[in-house]
Design a protein around this motif. Structure first.
Motif, mmCIF file in Angstrom:
data_model
loop_
_atom_site.group_PDB
_atom_site.id
_atom_site.type_symbol
_atom_site.label_atom_id
_atom_site.label_comp_id
_atom_site.label_asym_id
_atom_site.label_seq_id
_atom_site.Cartn_x
_atom_site.Cartn_y
_atom_site.Cartn_z
ATOM 1 N N PHE A 35 37.321 41.940 40.363
ATOM 2 C CA PHE A 35 36.585 42.737 41.327
ATOM 3 C C PHE A 35 36.252 41.909 42.561
ATOM 4 O O PHE A 35 36.400 42.357 43.702
ATOM 5 C CB PHE A 35 35.301 43.277 40.690
ATOM 6 C CG PHE A 35 34.598 44.265 41.569
ATOM 7 C CD1 PHE A 35 34.794 45.626 41.410
ATOM 8 C CD2 PHE A 35 33.780 43.818 42.601
ATOM 9 C CE1 PHE A 35 34.172 46.528 42.251
ATOM 10 C CE2 PHE A 35 33.161 44.711 43.451
ATOM 11 C CZ PHE A 35 33.353 46.071 43.270
ATOM 12 N N GLN A 36 35.824 40.657 42.326
ATOM 13 C CA GLN A 36 35.475 39.775 43.445
ATOM 14 C C GLN A 36 36.677 39.513 44.350
ATOM 15 O O GLN A 36 36.564 39.504 45.570
ATOM 16 C CB GLN A 36 34.922 38.442 42.919
ATOM 17 C CG GLN A 36 33.517 38.562 42.350
ATOM 18 C CD GLN A 36 33.035 37.270 41.713
ATOM 19 O OE1 GLN A 36 33.803 36.316 41.562
ATOM 20 N NE2 GLN A 36 31.766 37.231 41.327
ATOM 21 N N TYR A 69 37.456 42.553 46.352
ATOM 22 C CA TYR A 69 36.438 42.731 47.373
ATOM 23 C C TYR A 69 36.707 41.802 48.556
ATOM 24 O O TYR A 69 36.613 42.199 49.718
ATOM 25 C CB TYR A 69 35.054 42.470 46.782
ATOM 26 C CG TYR A 69 33.940 42.679 47.770
ATOM 27 C CD1 TYR A 69 33.453 43.961 48.030
ATOM 28 C CD2 TYR A 69 33.391 41.611 48.468
ATOM 29 C CE1 TYR A 69 32.448 44.164 48.945
ATOM 30 C CE2 TYR A 69 32.382 41.798 49.386
ATOM 31 C CZ TYR A 69 31.912 43.080 49.621
ATOM 32 O OH TYR A 69 30.925 43.278 50.540
ATOM 33 N N LEU A 75 26.106 32.028 47.704
ATOM 34 C CA LEU A 75 26.575 31.671 46.366
ATOM 35 C C LEU A 75 28.093 31.698 46.310
ATOM 36 O O LEU A 75 28.750 32.283 47.128
ATOM 37 C CB LEU A 75 25.986 32.641 45.334
ATOM 38 C CG LEU A 75 24.457 32.646 45.254
ATOM 39 C CD1 LEU A 75 23.995 33.596 44.164
ATOM 40 C CD2 LEU A 75 23.907 31.257 44.987
ATOM 41 N N ALA A 88 35.567 51.930 37.812
ATOM 42 C CA ALA A 88 35.923 51.207 36.580
ATOM 43 C C ALA A 88 34.735 50.396 36.074
ATOM 44 O O ALA A 88 33.996 49.813 36.863
ATOM 45 C CB ALA A 88 37.089 50.275 36.856
ATOM 46 N N LYS A 89 34.605 50.392 34.769
ATOM 47 C CA LYS A 89 33.531 49.581 34.184
ATOM 48 C C LYS A 89 33.945 48.111 34.185
ATOM 49 O O LYS A 89 35.138 47.797 34.087
ATOM 50 C CB LYS A 89 33.273 50.012 32.745
ATOM 51 C CG LYS A 89 32.451 51.274 32.662
ATOM 52 C CD LYS A 89 31.662 51.324 31.368
ATOM 53 C CE LYS A 89 30.767 52.547 31.401
ATOM 54 N NZ LYS A 89 29.548 52.489 30.696
ATOM 55 N N ILE A 90 32.975 47.253 34.298
ATOM 56 C CA ILE A 90 33.268 45.830 34.206
ATOM 57 C C ILE A 90 32.973 45.415 32.769
ATOM 58 O O ILE A 90 31.827 45.391 32.339
ATOM 59 C CB ILE A 90 32.431 45.030 35.213
ATOM 60 C CG1 ILE A 90 32.899 45.426 36.625
ATOM 61 C CG2 ILE A 90 32.568 43.533 34.984
ATOM 62 C CD1 ILE A 90 32.139 44.792 37.734
ATOM 63 N N THR A 91 34.045 45.145 32.015
ATOM 64 C CA THR A 91 33.853 44.914 30.584
ATOM 65 C C THR A 91 34.062 43.452 30.188
ATOM 66 O O THR A 91 33.942 43.109 29.030
ATOM 67 C CB THR A 91 34.819 45.782 29.766
ATOM 68 O OG1 THR A 91 36.141 45.522 30.234
ATOM 69 C CG2 THR A 91 34.505 47.257 29.937
ATOM 70 N N SER A 92 34.424 42.629 31.162
ATOM 71 C CA SER A 92 34.631 41.218 30.817
ATOM 72 C C SER A 92 34.441 40.364 32.065
ATOM 73 O O SER A 92 34.374 40.890 33.180
ATOM 74 C CB SER A 92 36.054 41.011 30.284
ATOM 75 O OG SER A 92 36.968 41.304 31.324
ATOM 76 N N VAL A 93 34.380 39.066 31.863
ATOM 77 C CA VAL A 93 34.255 38.159 33.001
ATOM 78 C C VAL A 93 35.501 38.260 33.882
ATOM 79 O O VAL A 93 35.415 38.191 35.111
ATOM 80 C CB VAL A 93 34.040 36.709 32.517
ATOM 81 C CG1 VAL A 93 33.932 35.767 33.693
ATOM 82 C CG2 VAL A 93 32.799 36.618 31.656
ATOM 83 N N LEU A 146 35.194 40.999 36.260
ATOM 84 C CA LEU A 146 34.281 40.654 37.345
ATOM 85 C C LEU A 146 35.008 39.816 38.397
ATOM 86 O O LEU A 146 34.904 40.051 39.598
ATOM 87 C CB LEU A 146 33.088 39.874 36.778
ATOM 88 C CG LEU A 146 31.935 39.590 37.730
ATOM 89 C CD1 LEU A 146 31.207 40.871 38.094
ATOM 90 C CD2 LEU A 146 30.948 38.611 37.107
ATOM 91 N N LYS A 147 35.803 38.845 37.931
ATOM 92 C CA LYS A 147 36.571 37.978 38.844
ATOM 93 C C LYS A 147 37.542 38.809 39.656
ATOM 94 O O LYS A 147 37.701 38.621 40.865
ATOM 95 C CB LYS A 147 37.341 36.915 38.051
ATOM 96 C CG LYS A 147 36.449 35.863 37.437
ATOM 97 C CD LYS A 147 36.206 34.704 38.408
ATOM 98 C CE LYS A 147 35.123 33.790 37.855
ATOM 99 N NZ LYS A 147 34.134 33.362 38.805
#
Lengths: 489, 126
Positions: free
Chosen positions: B13-14, B17, B126, B2-7, B10-11
């Motif tokens: 995905f994290q 994970y 981080l 899947a493409k990451i298209t927004s913040v 991303l969240k």
């Protein structure tokens, strides 16, 4: 944080912890979050301000403030700008950039995109030497994966910001690490520097505003943006913030890559982290800044390492090579070694560098061969100063540094070579003589048999003698003798 | 993928994970330093030997991964082993024999063997 540990890893924070070929693992350690925050909720000016406030300075060696540099490029109104990552690591014994690129390539990709957003560029280029095949492979994969995830390319995360990166492979010329020569090489020309100004930030790659930053500089960016400039600027000294990665090599027990806060003392690096010199030998000096730097000695053991202190000691930060030398290293020979390197690597464009290096090397060669005179010191000094003043680029301007610095700190060794025709460290073969100590020699004849020029004579079970006029000082006898009966002086 | 298209993507995905990593906690993780230097000093041989030995010993609860430079040039090849519920330990100066020994002793019985490299840094996470 464990305060007994002297190292702090920021730029190399992920090296050895994540799989460099997996974008998932990088995303898992808050990868691309700095980019996401930047392009969706910060302004280019805001990013530049943050980088300025962090106090980050260029890690390739020059130490120019990164935020200020970005500001110059951002201020230029131009339809096309470029972000260039300088991965043309060439100092002997230095491998910091390779470690970052092989261990955490995405951090560089992300930081380049952040820089692109900050200065208004949509093109990035990594100039990397072809001798780093694994780094190239992993970087390529990182770029491909980032594209696939929509983290590079058109309209990243719907922000309207587009950025992509290509690789340019360098053929491994040392001078191409100098930013103007690097730009020339990227354009397909000979890798020769040109006079600044114009600075690349105003007119660089294809005459467009270009930011050239080193790998390690970029690797700090995501950490600065996520943890904040206050955090970053709380580490280090007044004028040098953050950490520096060094490659510890040479006569040191714990050879390796280290990342230490600016301001750490040389003593802590060599003894606490590096474990001192092998075989209990005496620590003599460390060359920082590679062939452009100078030697720090045990006298500088308590000097806090940062950009300004190293310059004050006639050395420089450089990209981070630290070559450690012990009592067995001859400093005149070391100066000759580094000059030999720069003499090979000079591009030949300007006379002071091309011919000056050769002349300087010849004087050093004369001294190490035992033909030096005291006039040579003055000659070397004036030649060195002239080269520094008149050479076109950083390579030439810094090339005499190892000579000047060793002449300054190890004047006694130079004098011993010239006045007494002796090499105190026992390295310069022309100044050595091999002797057999009669009391220790048992007359086993092994040395006589191994001598390639048959200059050792003596009867079996009687002490042998070396004929000094015929000896070629190859050292074969000393290696073979089982009774430590042969010494060199 | 899947493409990451927004913040938000991303969240998410994290989070996913993290969940995946938490599931891994039950596993033995063997992390082999495979940068140019690690490979040149025999890291790949060490990894192959450990995989083979683990299979031979019937240790299936193990995951092998590669990483970049672990910074200990003087002790390459280096391997970091994390046993479930334990702190990671870095083993250095391995060769094929040492690698097999490591599997038989540490992976199987938790018995520390060979050259242990002390961690000499703080790391910014981080």
């Amino acid at each position: 944080m464990d305060s007994t540990k002297k190292q702090l890893r920021i730029a190399t924070r992920n090296c050895g912890f994540i799989d460099p070929e997996s974008i998932e693992e990088y995303l898992g350690v808050r990868g691309y979050e700095a980019l996401a925050n930047a392009i969706t909720s910060n302004t280019p000016a805001g990013i530049i301000e943050e980088v300025k406030k962090s106090g980050l300075r260029g890690r390739g060696g020059g130490g120019f403030p990164t935020g200020t540099k970005w500001g110059f490029a951002a201020a230029n109104q131009c339809d096309e700008k470029y972000v260039v990552c300088n991965a043309d690591e060439g100092d002997p014994g230095a491998f910091m950039d390779r470690a970052v690129l092989e261990g955490d390539p995405h951090t560089v990709v992300e930081a380049m995109a952040v820089c692109g957003y900050a200065i208004g560029a949509s093109n990035g280029v990594v100039y990397i030497r072809a001798e780093y095949p694994l780094a190239i492979k992993r970087l390529k994969k990182a770029i491909d994966d980032a594209r696939e995830y929509g983290l590079l390319g058109q309209n990243i995360m719907g922000s309207g910001f587009s950025f992509d990166i290509e690789l340019k492979l360098g053929a491994g010329a040392f001078v191409c690490g100098e930013e103007t020569a690097l730009i020339r090489s990227m354009e397909g020309n000979r890798g020769e520097p040109y006079t600044k100004p114009p600075f690349p930030a105003n007119a660089g790659y294809w005459q467009k505003p270009t930011i050239v930053n080193n790998v390690e500089t970029f690797a700090n960016i995501p950490a600065i943006l996520i943890k904040g400039s206050d955090w970053f600027s709380s580490i280090g000294t007044e004028k040098s913030k953050g950490t520096k990665v060094f490659a510890l090599a040479g006569k040191i027990n714990n050879t390796g890559l280290i990342e230490v806060p600016m301001g750490i003392t040389l003593k802590e690096v060599i003894f606490d982290i590096g474990g001192g010199c092998p075989d209990g030998k005496e620590f003599k000096a460390v060359q920082t800044g590679g062939p452009s730097g100078g030697a720090l000695t045990y006298k500088d053991a308590d000097t806090p390492i940062d950009y300004d202190n190293l310059l004050a000691k006639n050395s420089m930060m450089g990209s981070g090579g630290m070559i450690v030398m012990d009592e067995d290293n001859c400093m005149v020979d070391i100066a000759k070694f580094f000059l030999d390197f720069t003499m090979d690597e000079t591009c030949g464009k300007c006379t002071p560098c091309r011919i000056g290096s050769k002349r300087l090397w010849e004087i050093l060669d004369k001294i190490t061969s035992g033909h030096g005179t005291e006039d040579d010191f003055e000659k070397m000094k004036s030649l060195a100063v002239n080269i520094k003043d008149t050479a076109l680029c950083g390579l030439g301007q810094t090339m005499p540094n190892p000579v000047l610095s060793t002449m300054n700190t190890f004047a006694d060794e130079y004098i011993a070579h010239v006045r007494d025709k002796k090499c105190p460290a026992g390295v310069c073969s022309n100044l050595l003589e091999y002797f057999i100590i009669p009391a220790k020699c048992v007359g086993c004849t092994l040395c006589a048999r191994v001598c390639p020029v048959n200059c050792i004579s003596g009867k079996v079970k009687e002490a042998h003698v070396i004929d000094q006029s015929a000896c070629i000082k190859c050292g074969a006898c000393i290696d073979k003798c089982k009774f430590d009966a042969i010494v060199k002086q | 993928m899947a493409k990451i298209t927004s913040v938000a993507d991303l969240k998410k995905f994290q989070e996913d994970y993290k969940a995946k990593q938490a599931a891994k906690k039950e596993k033995i993780v063997v992390n082999v330093s495979l940068a140019t230097c690690g490979i040149a000093s025999g890291g790949k041989t060490v990894m192959a030997a450990m995989k083979e030995e683990a299979a031979k010993e019937g240790i299936s609860n193990v995951e092998f991964m590669q990483s970049g430079c672990m910074t200990y040039c003087y002790a390459e090849p280096t391997v970091v082993v994390t046993l479930p519920g334990k702190d990671p330990i870095c083993f250095g100066k391995l060769d094929e024999t040492g690698a097999r020994e490591l599997v038989k002793k540490y992976l199987k019985n938790g018995e520390v063997t060979g050259t242990v490299i002390p961690v000499n840094y703080n790391r910014v996470e981080l």
